[in-house]
Write an enzyme that holds these catalytic residues in place. Structure first.
Site, PDB file in Angstrom:
ATOM      1  N   HIS A 155       0.851  -1.182   0.000  1.00  0.00           N
ATOM      2  CA  HIS A 155       0.000   0.000   0.000  1.00  0.00           C
ATOM      3  C   HIS A 155       0.884   1.229   0.000  1.00  0.00           C
ATOM      4  CE1 HIS A 155      -3.159   2.822   1.110  1.00  0.00           C
ATOM      5  NE2 HIS A 155      -3.986   1.911   0.642  1.00  0.00           N
ATOM      6  N   ASP A 203      -8.085  -5.131   0.081  1.00  0.00           N
ATOM      7  CA  ASP A 203      -8.634  -5.891  -1.042  1.00  0.00           C
ATOM      8  C   ASP A 203      -8.345  -7.375  -0.943  1.00  0.00           C
ATOM      9  OD1 ASP A 203      -9.777  -3.776  -2.404  1.00  0.00           O
ATOM     10  OD2 ASP A 203      -7.805  -3.126  -3.068  1.00  0.00           O
TER      11      ASP A 203
HETATM   12  N1  CMC Z   1       4.107  -7.558  -5.016  1.00  0.00           N
HETATM   13  C1  CMC Z   1       5.458  -7.556  -5.196  1.00  0.00           C
HETATM   14  N2  CMC Z   1       6.243  -6.462  -5.034  1.00  0.00           N
HETATM   15  C2  CMC Z   1       5.639  -5.322  -4.667  1.00  0.00           C
HETATM   16  C3  CMC Z   1       4.246  -5.244  -4.464  1.00  0.00           C
HETATM   17  C4  CMC Z   1       3.487  -6.406  -4.656  1.00  0.00           C
HETATM   18  N3  CMC Z   1       2.160  -6.383  -4.463  1.00  0.00           N
HETATM   19  N4  CMC Z   1       3.922  -3.982  -4.107  1.00  0.00           N
HETATM   20  C5  CMC Z   1       5.070  -3.285  -4.089  1.00  0.00           C
HETATM   21  N5  CMC Z   1       6.103  -4.097  -4.428  1.00  0.00           N
HETATM   22  C6  CMC Z   1       7.522  -3.713  -4.467  1.00  0.00           C
HETATM   23  C7  CMC Z   1       7.849  -2.904  -5.723  1.00  0.00           C
HETATM   24  O1  CMC Z   1       8.286  -3.713  -6.781  1.00  0.00           O
HETATM   25  C8  CMC Z   1       8.928  -1.979  -5.214  1.00  0.00           C
HETATM   26  O2  CMC Z   1      10.142  -2.705  -5.187  1.00  0.00           O
HETATM   27  P1  CMC Z   1      11.544  -1.920  -5.457  1.00  0.00           P
HETATM   28  O3  CMC Z   1      11.667  -0.912  -4.361  1.00  0.00           O
HETATM   29  O4  CMC Z   1      12.559  -3.009  -5.372  1.00  0.00           O
HETATM   30  O5  CMC Z   1      11.431  -1.293  -6.811  1.00  0.00           O
HETATM   31  C9  CMC Z   1       8.535  -1.704  -3.760  1.00  0.00           C
HETATM   32  O6  CMC Z   1       7.743  -2.847  -3.368  1.00  0.00           O
HETATM   33  C10 CMC Z   1       7.730  -0.441  -3.584  1.00  0.00           C
HETATM   34  O7  CMC Z   1       6.629  -0.479  -4.486  1.00  0.00           O
HETATM   35  P2  CMC Z   1       6.010   0.809  -5.186  1.00  0.00           P
HETATM   36  O8  CMC Z   1       5.245   0.386  -6.403  1.00  0.00           O
HETATM   37  O9  CMC Z   1       7.076   1.843  -5.388  1.00  0.00           O
HETATM   38  O10 CMC Z   1       5.041   1.295  -4.039  1.00  0.00           O
HETATM   39  P3  CMC Z   1       3.816   2.258  -4.232  1.00  0.00           P
HETATM   40  O11 CMC Z   1       3.570   2.845  -2.900  1.00  0.00           O
HETATM   41  O12 CMC Z   1       4.011   3.178  -5.373  1.00  0.00           O
HETATM   42  O13 CMC Z   1       2.631   1.241  -4.668  1.00  0.00           O
HETATM   43  C11 CMC Z   1       0.763  -0.201  -4.636  1.00  0.00           C
HETATM   44  C12 CMC Z   1       1.612   0.821  -3.844  1.00  0.00           C
HETATM   45  C13 CMC Z   1      -0.524  -0.483  -3.852  1.00  0.00           C
HETATM   46  C14 CMC Z   1       0.361   0.400  -6.013  1.00  0.00           C
HETATM   47  C15 CMC Z   1       1.593  -1.493  -4.838  1.00  0.00           C
HETATM   48  O14 CMC Z   1       1.962  -2.033  -3.580  1.00  0.00           O
HETATM   49  C16 CMC Z   1       0.844  -2.549  -5.664  1.00  0.00           C
HETATM   50  O15 CMC Z   1       0.887  -2.486  -6.898  1.00  0.00           O
HETATM   51  N6  CMC Z   1       0.137  -3.525  -4.970  1.00  0.00           N
HETATM   52  C17 CMC Z   1      -0.674  -4.498  -5.651  1.00  0.00           C
HETATM   53  C18 CMC Z   1      -1.995  -3.864  -6.064  1.00  0.00           C
HETATM   54  C19 CMC Z   1      -2.925  -3.669  -4.873  1.00  0.00           C
HETATM   55  O16 CMC Z   1      -3.134  -4.572  -4.076  1.00  0.00           O
HETATM   56  N7  CMC Z   1      -3.536  -2.472  -4.824  1.00  0.00           N
HETATM   57  C20 CMC Z   1      -4.553  -2.152  -3.810  1.00  0.00           C
HETATM   58  C21 CMC Z   1      -4.142  -1.041  -2.895  1.00  0.00           C
HETATM   59  S1  CMC Z   1      -5.231  -1.005  -1.463  1.00  0.00           S
HETATM   60  C22 CMC Z   1      -6.708  -0.410  -2.060  1.00  0.00           C
HETATM   61  C23 CMC Z   1      -6.718   1.055  -2.243  1.00  0.00           C
HETATM   62  O17 CMC Z   1      -6.580   1.775  -1.220  1.00  0.00           O
HETATM   63  O18 CMC Z   1      -6.926   1.486  -3.385  1.00  0.00           O
END
Ligand code: CMC
Length: 439
Positions: free
Chosen positions: A316, A374
């Protein structure tokens, strides 16, 4: 200019120093009631000639809000000061809607009046029913509700003065009341079944389940346990401060646009798999994994930098701790399955195994990737008989009050301005036009 933040003597401002000229700029801070203070940079461009650069707004507070507080490190979520766990346990969705809109929990009379208002706004103008017929039957329900909610602006535009608080509140009631009717009708249309009209003697969630699952040829009895589980999901999704869809609603609303059109923009923003679309993606992922023994293979893929696969329902932007909403839904999922007599639901078992392995894995531990809301909402929605394609619609139903409460707060804010971010331009500099025969 190099930025060098040094806390000034007073402790309530930062000094920005231009390393070339040694010129100093005082940036005042503002304290909230909870959470980090903010550095007020509103005058920074006028004074320094520089913009600030923050793609994804990871360090930017876009507004001053009194509605929802999140401490992502501590796993805290509060609506108007009340912890989400208490609201999920002791309150109900319409009471939470009142709280978000008005700032206080209603007394008994206020609650009765609010429930009455919502109940008596659930019907749709009959002409709206014709819109459904224009959509392909296989259309994604998010596309259908996005279009239909946007179309409400055609019905409630000329008689809406958004600067009149009473008219804003009527628009808010209409949105909260009509969204379930629109969502259920979108589902009925996809099945080719007759639309089921709302019933005023039923609760918000019992009415929605009836509109989804009843047919005109037999009686429908709603199950109070299922209605309560849905109510809980709506409470947990009701608001989440300045997330992507809420920021979309605020940005659209900052131009003075019609609130139904703004909420339609919020629905579009919610649809993406990185936001509300994740609950649908979780179920699709669990189906793809198929069995417990394949969990390690998928966890390995999620960690592989060269593989775009991510574990849906994990991680998240704000929570770097267990999502408090996931904790509530984890136990709710067990309750619902027990009540329905679903023993050893394979998908739930698979989800628990996935959670166990991911929580023990160094990659997920180091990056603080915990299950989010989710992860479990999908399991409960599936048990309620809601089809996977409707999962994000359920999120939209619950979040409508948050969008409209935030929109209300913004319009009433005397400091409100049109949202207009700037950019770091890195494109071509000026060049002469080249005629087509010379390209
Ligand atoms: N599985 C594997 N690796 C992950 C995941 C995941 N679900 N989420 C983040 N990472 C890794 C990512 O690859 C990155 O690694 P590195 O630092 O080595 O490049 C690190 O963790 C940080 O990720 P980020 O994408 O920079 O983090 P963010 O804060 O921009 O993204 C997120 C948050 C929710 C978009 C992401 O965690 C994700 O895509 N999760 C899966 C989709 C999901 O479940 N979304 C629902 C969010 S909750 C409902 C809502 O409030 O909308």
């Amino acid at each position: 200019m190099n930025k060098k933040n040094t806390e000034s003597g007073s402790g309530n401002s930062y000094t920005l120093i231009d390393n070339k000229t040694n010129k100093k700029y005082e940036l005042p801070t503002q304290d909230g009631t909870d959470g980090p203070s903010v550095i007020d940079i509103r005058k920074i461009y006028a004074e320094t000639g520089c913009f600030t650069f923050d793609p994804g707004f990871t360090s930017t507070a876009s507004c001053d809000s009194k509605i929802t507080y999140i401490d992502g490190e501590a796993g805290i979520l509060r609506y108007r000061g009340y912890p989400i766990q208490e609201l999920a346990e002791k309150s109900d969705y319409l009471e939470v809607c009142y709280l978000l809109l008005h700032g206080e929990l209603p007394n008994a009379t206020e609650k009765d009046e609010f429930v009455h208002n919502i109940t008596y706004h659930t019907m749709l103008d009959e002409r709206i029913l014709f819109f459904f017929r224009g959509f392909p039957r296989a259309a994604h329900p998010m596309a259908v509700i996005c279009g239909t909610v946007g179309a409400l602006s055609a019905f409630y535009h000329d008689n809406l003065d958004i600067y009149d608080p009473r008219q804003r509140m009527i628009a808010s009631h209409r949105l909260i009341a009509k969204l379930p009717t629109i969502a259920a009708m979108a589902y009925k249309y996809s099945l080719g079944q007759p639309f089921i009209y709302p019933r005023n003697e039923l609760s918000y969630c019992a009415n929605f389940l009836r509109m989804m699952f009843a047919v005109p040829c037999e009686d429908y009895k709603s199950n109070p346990v299922l209605a309560r589980a849905l109510d809980k999901i709506f409470i947990l999704h009701a608001d989440h401060e300045q997330n992507a869809s809420t920021s979309t609603v605020r940005l659209a609303g900052s131009t003075g646009a019609n609130p139904f059109a703004c909420v339609s923009a919020g629905i579009a923003s919610l649809w993406g798999p990185a936001h509300g679309g994740a609950n649908e993606a979780v179920l699709n992922m669990l189906h793809e994994i198929g069995s417990k023994d394949r969990v390690p293979e998928f966890v390995k893929r999620a960690k592989d930098k060269n593989d775009p696969f991510r574990l849906m329902g994990f991680g998240h932007r704000v929570y770097k701790n267990y999502d408090p909403r996931a904790a509530v839904l984890r136990s709710s999922a067990h309750e619902v399955l027990e009540d329905l007599g679903v023993k050893n639901e394979p998908l739930l078992e698979l989800a628990i195994e996935l959670e166990r392995i991911a929580l023990e894995d160094d990659y997920f531990v180091e990056k603080k990737l915990f299950p989010n809301v989710d992860f479990y909402s999908g399991i409960i929605l599936k048990a309620l008989g809601i089809p996977t394609s409707m999962f994000t619609v359920m999120f939209a139903l619950g979040r409508t009050v948050g969008w409209i409460a935030q929109w209300n707060e913004m319009i009433a804010d005397p400091e409100q301005k049109i949202g207009r971010p700037r950019q770091l331009y890195s494109g071509a500099t000026e060049r002469a036009f080249v005629p087509i025969e010379k390209r």
